[in-house]
Design a protein around this motif. Structure first.
Motif, PDB file in Angstrom:
ATOM      1  N   ASP A   1       0.748  -1.234   0.040  1.00  0.00           N
ATOM      2  CA  ASP A   1       0.124   0.055  -0.281  1.00  0.00           C
ATOM      3  C   ASP A   1       0.834   1.282   0.271  1.00  0.00           C
ATOM      4  O   ASP A   1       0.542   2.077  -0.853  1.00  0.00           O
ATOM      5  CB  ASP A   1      -0.945   0.171   1.192  1.00  0.00           C
ATOM      6  CG  ASP A   1      -2.168  -0.895   1.185  1.00  0.00           C
ATOM      7  OD1 ASP A   1      -2.460  -1.417  -0.069  1.00  0.00           O
ATOM      8  OD2 ASP A   1      -2.927  -1.192   2.171  1.00  0.00           O
ATOM      9  N   GLN A   2       1.814   1.283   0.983  1.00  0.00           N
ATOM     10  CA  GLN A   2       2.877   2.433   0.936  1.00  0.00           C
ATOM     11  C   GLN A   2       3.447   2.720  -0.325  1.00  0.00           C
ATOM     12  O   GLN A   2       3.907   3.885  -0.855  1.00  0.00           O
ATOM     13  CB  GLN A   2       3.539   2.254   2.182  1.00  0.00           C
ATOM     14  CG  GLN A   2       3.037   2.380   3.574  1.00  0.00           C
ATOM     15  CD  GLN A   2       2.405   3.682   3.723  1.00  0.00           C
ATOM     16  OE1 GLN A   2       2.985   4.746   3.321  1.00  0.00           O
ATOM     17  NE2 GLN A   2       1.232   3.738   4.450  1.00  0.00           N
ATOM     18  N   GLU A   3       3.879   1.640  -1.009  1.00  0.00           N
ATOM     19  CA  GLU A   3       4.817   1.586  -2.221  1.00  0.00           C
ATOM     20  C   GLU A   3       3.891   2.273  -3.435  1.00  0.00           C
ATOM     21  O   GLU A   3       4.394   2.854  -4.276  1.00  0.00           O
ATOM     22  CB  GLU A   3       5.510   0.333  -2.552  1.00  0.00           C
ATOM     23  CG  GLU A   3       6.245   0.535  -3.550  1.00  0.00           C
ATOM     24  CD  GLU A   3       7.546  -0.776  -3.660  1.00  0.00           C
ATOM     25  OE1 GLU A   3       8.214  -0.579  -4.695  1.00  0.00           O
ATOM     26  OE2 GLU A   3       7.340  -1.259  -2.720  1.00  0.00           O
ATOM     27  N   LEU A   4       2.486   1.752  -3.451  1.00  0.00           N
ATOM     28  CA  LEU A   4       1.601   2.214  -4.350  1.00  0.00           C
ATOM     29  C   LEU A   4       1.483   3.668  -4.284  1.00  0.00           C
ATOM     30  O   LEU A   4       1.444   4.444  -5.452  1.00  0.00           O
ATOM     31  CB  LEU A   4       0.419   1.568  -4.394  1.00  0.00           C
ATOM     32  CG  LEU A   4       0.190   0.120  -4.766  1.00  0.00           C
ATOM     33  CD1 LEU A   4      -1.111  -0.526  -4.345  1.00  0.00           C
ATOM     34  CD2 LEU A   4       0.451   0.020  -6.394  1.00  0.00           C
ATOM     35  N   MET A   5       1.516   4.224  -3.051  1.00  0.00           N
ATOM     36  CA  MET A   5       1.296   5.527  -3.116  1.00  0.00           C
ATOM     37  C   MET A   5       2.729   6.456  -3.146  1.00  0.00           C
ATOM     38  O   MET A   5       2.785   7.646  -3.423  1.00  0.00           O
ATOM     39  CB  MET A   5       1.016   5.937  -1.656  1.00  0.00           C
ATOM     40  CG  MET A   5      -0.468   5.268  -1.395  1.00  0.00           C
ATOM     41  SD  MET A   5      -1.994   6.419  -1.790  1.00  0.00           S
ATOM     42  CE  MET A   5      -1.791   7.799  -0.775  1.00  0.00           C
ATOM     43  N   SER A   6       3.988   5.874  -3.038  1.00  0.00           N
ATOM     44  CA  SER A   6       5.205   6.360  -3.205  1.00  0.00           C
ATOM     45  C   SER A   6       5.613   5.930  -4.681  1.00  0.00           C
ATOM     46  O   SER A   6       5.511   6.764  -5.640  1.00  0.00           O
ATOM     47  CB  SER A   6       6.123   5.791  -2.004  1.00  0.00           C
ATOM     48  OG  SER A   6       6.260   4.733  -2.036  1.00  0.00           O
ATOM     49  N   ALA A   7       6.262   5.068  -4.981  1.00  0.00           N
ATOM     50  CA  ALA A   7       6.787   4.587  -6.009  1.00  0.00           C
ATOM     51  C   ALA A   7       5.902   4.366  -7.171  1.00  0.00           C
ATOM     52  O   ALA A   7       6.194   4.628  -8.368  1.00  0.00           O
ATOM     53  CB  ALA A   7       7.778   3.219  -5.960  1.00  0.00           C
ATOM     54  N   GLY A   8       4.546   4.191  -6.846  1.00  0.00           N
ATOM     55  CA  GLY A   8       3.901   3.984  -7.605  1.00  0.00           C
ATOM     56  C   GLY A   8       3.135   5.049  -8.159  1.00  0.00           C
ATOM     57  O   GLY A   8       2.440   4.873  -9.376  1.00  0.00           O
ATOM     58  N   ALA A   9       3.415   6.127  -7.625  1.00  0.00           N
ATOM     59  CA  ALA A   9       2.678   7.560  -7.917  1.00  0.00           C
ATOM     60  C   ALA A   9       1.353   7.566  -8.030  1.00  0.00           C
ATOM     61  O   ALA A   9       0.610   8.291  -8.758  1.00  0.00           O
ATOM     62  CB  ALA A   9       3.329   7.805  -9.226  1.00  0.00           C
ATOM     63  N   PHE A  10       0.500   6.630  -7.207  1.00  0.00           N
ATOM     64  CA  PHE A  10      -1.120   6.532  -6.965  1.00  0.00           C
ATOM     65  C   PHE A  10      -1.372   7.545  -6.048  1.00  0.00           C
ATOM     66  O   PHE A  10      -0.900   7.797  -4.867  1.00  0.00           O
ATOM     67  CB  PHE A  10      -1.483   5.510  -6.920  1.00  0.00           C
ATOM     68  CG  PHE A  10      -1.571   4.610  -8.192  1.00  0.00           C
ATOM     69  CD1 PHE A  10      -2.537   4.501  -9.040  1.00  0.00           C
ATOM     70  CD2 PHE A  10      -0.563   3.406  -8.369  1.00  0.00           C
ATOM     71  CE1 PHE A  10      -2.706   3.775 -10.183  1.00  0.00           C
ATOM     72  CE2 PHE A  10      -0.595   2.687  -9.347  1.00  0.00           C
ATOM     73  CZ  PHE A  10      -1.565   2.770 -10.381  1.00  0.00           C
ATOM     74  N   SER A  11      -2.664   8.377  -6.202  1.00  0.00           N
ATOM     75  CA  SER A  11      -3.208   9.257  -5.138  1.00  0.00           C
ATOM     76  C   SER A  11      -4.278   8.136  -4.434  1.00  0.00           C
ATOM     77  O   SER A  11      -4.418   7.087  -5.128  1.00  0.00           O
ATOM     78  CB  SER A  11      -3.767  10.421  -5.610  1.00  0.00           C
ATOM     79  OG  SER A  11      -4.885  10.181  -6.490  1.00  0.00           O
TER      80      SER A  11
END
Length: 250
Positions: A15-25
């Motif tokens: 979840d954290q990576e989706l919001m950081s490296a993944g650039a999702f809001s």
């Protein structure tokens, strides 16, 4: 087809990576998750089988504080709000049960969108349950822990005895992500007819015996490989895919 499950620790990290490296809001992820839920409802409950859908939402984020943790798995209540909007546009007649409405600005916007469509908000869960064709359980998701607080013990008991099908979002409410149904309390007898796992199945599917969908079509191949996940064979524009519960890799 066998899909690997995602542990609680790995779920939080992903979840954290989706919001950081993944650039999702958070808005994007919640919209995609809610869209997945709405498509699962349409698969299970075509319009000709009944249009009345009761969507039961928790405090907006699976916890008692109304905070907004990151990731598609961490806000089942918000996913229910998004799903209801999509269901209305499909031609369903959703009713909301949302007794502990979050003060978070994102959830307030989602609620405003539902009011704009004149979607009713029920105060009495039992009465609403008696007048629906299908229920979406978006009360607590996989991150639930601790005691079930009021008014939700009676809600979960009613879901366990519901005379209509129930679809749970990511986890049957009150179930533990690793250990499945609780040993006592109202959730002990709660076994919904269907489950939609967001991003990937969780270990609790070992105890689940209904129809199982995986939703959340947003993982890149590289991220799936990093977390040892299988990308389901989504077809066409579908945001969900049905998988056999006996086909999970633990």
């Amino acid at each position: 087809m066998a899909l690997r499950v995602l542990s609680a620790k790995s779920s939080a990290a992903l979840d954290q990576e989706l919001m950081s490296a993944g650039a999702f809001s958070i808005d994007q992820l919640m919209e995609l998750a809610g869209l997945s839920v709405s498509q699962a409802v349409h698969k299970l409950q075509p319009l000709n089988k009944g249009r009345r859908i009761l969507v039961a939402c928790g405090p907006g984020n699976n916890d008692a504080d109304g905070n907004c943790p990151a990731g598609p798995d961490a806000q089942t209540g918000g996913d229910g709000l998004v799903a209801a909007r999509h269901l209305w546009h499909y031609g369903y007649q959703p009713t909301m049960y949302y007794p502990k409405q979050s003060k978070n600005e994102l959830y307030q916007r989602l609620t405003t969108q539902l009011h704009a469509l004149d979607i009713p908000f029920a105060q009495d869960f039992g009465a609403a349950l008696a007048q629906t064709d299908h229920v979406v359980d978006a009360v607590f998701g996989f991150s639930f822990a601790g005691e079930v607080r009021e008014p939700f013990p009676a809600v979960i008991a009613a879901l366990a005895a519901a005379p209509v099908p129930v679809l749970s979002v990511d986890a049957p409410s009150s179930w533990d992500i690793e250990r499945g149904p609780p040993p006592d309390g109202p959730g002990k007898a709660f076994h919904p007819q269907a489950l939609v796992s967001l991003t990937a199945p969780k270990p609790l599917v070992k105890w689940f015996g209904g129809r199982h969908f995986v939703g959340g079509r947003f993982l890149s191949p590289a991220m799936a490989e990093k977390y040892g996940l299988d990308l389901p064979p989504y077809e066409g524009i579908d945001q969900i895919v049905e998988v056999p519960v006996e086909g999970q890799k633990l």
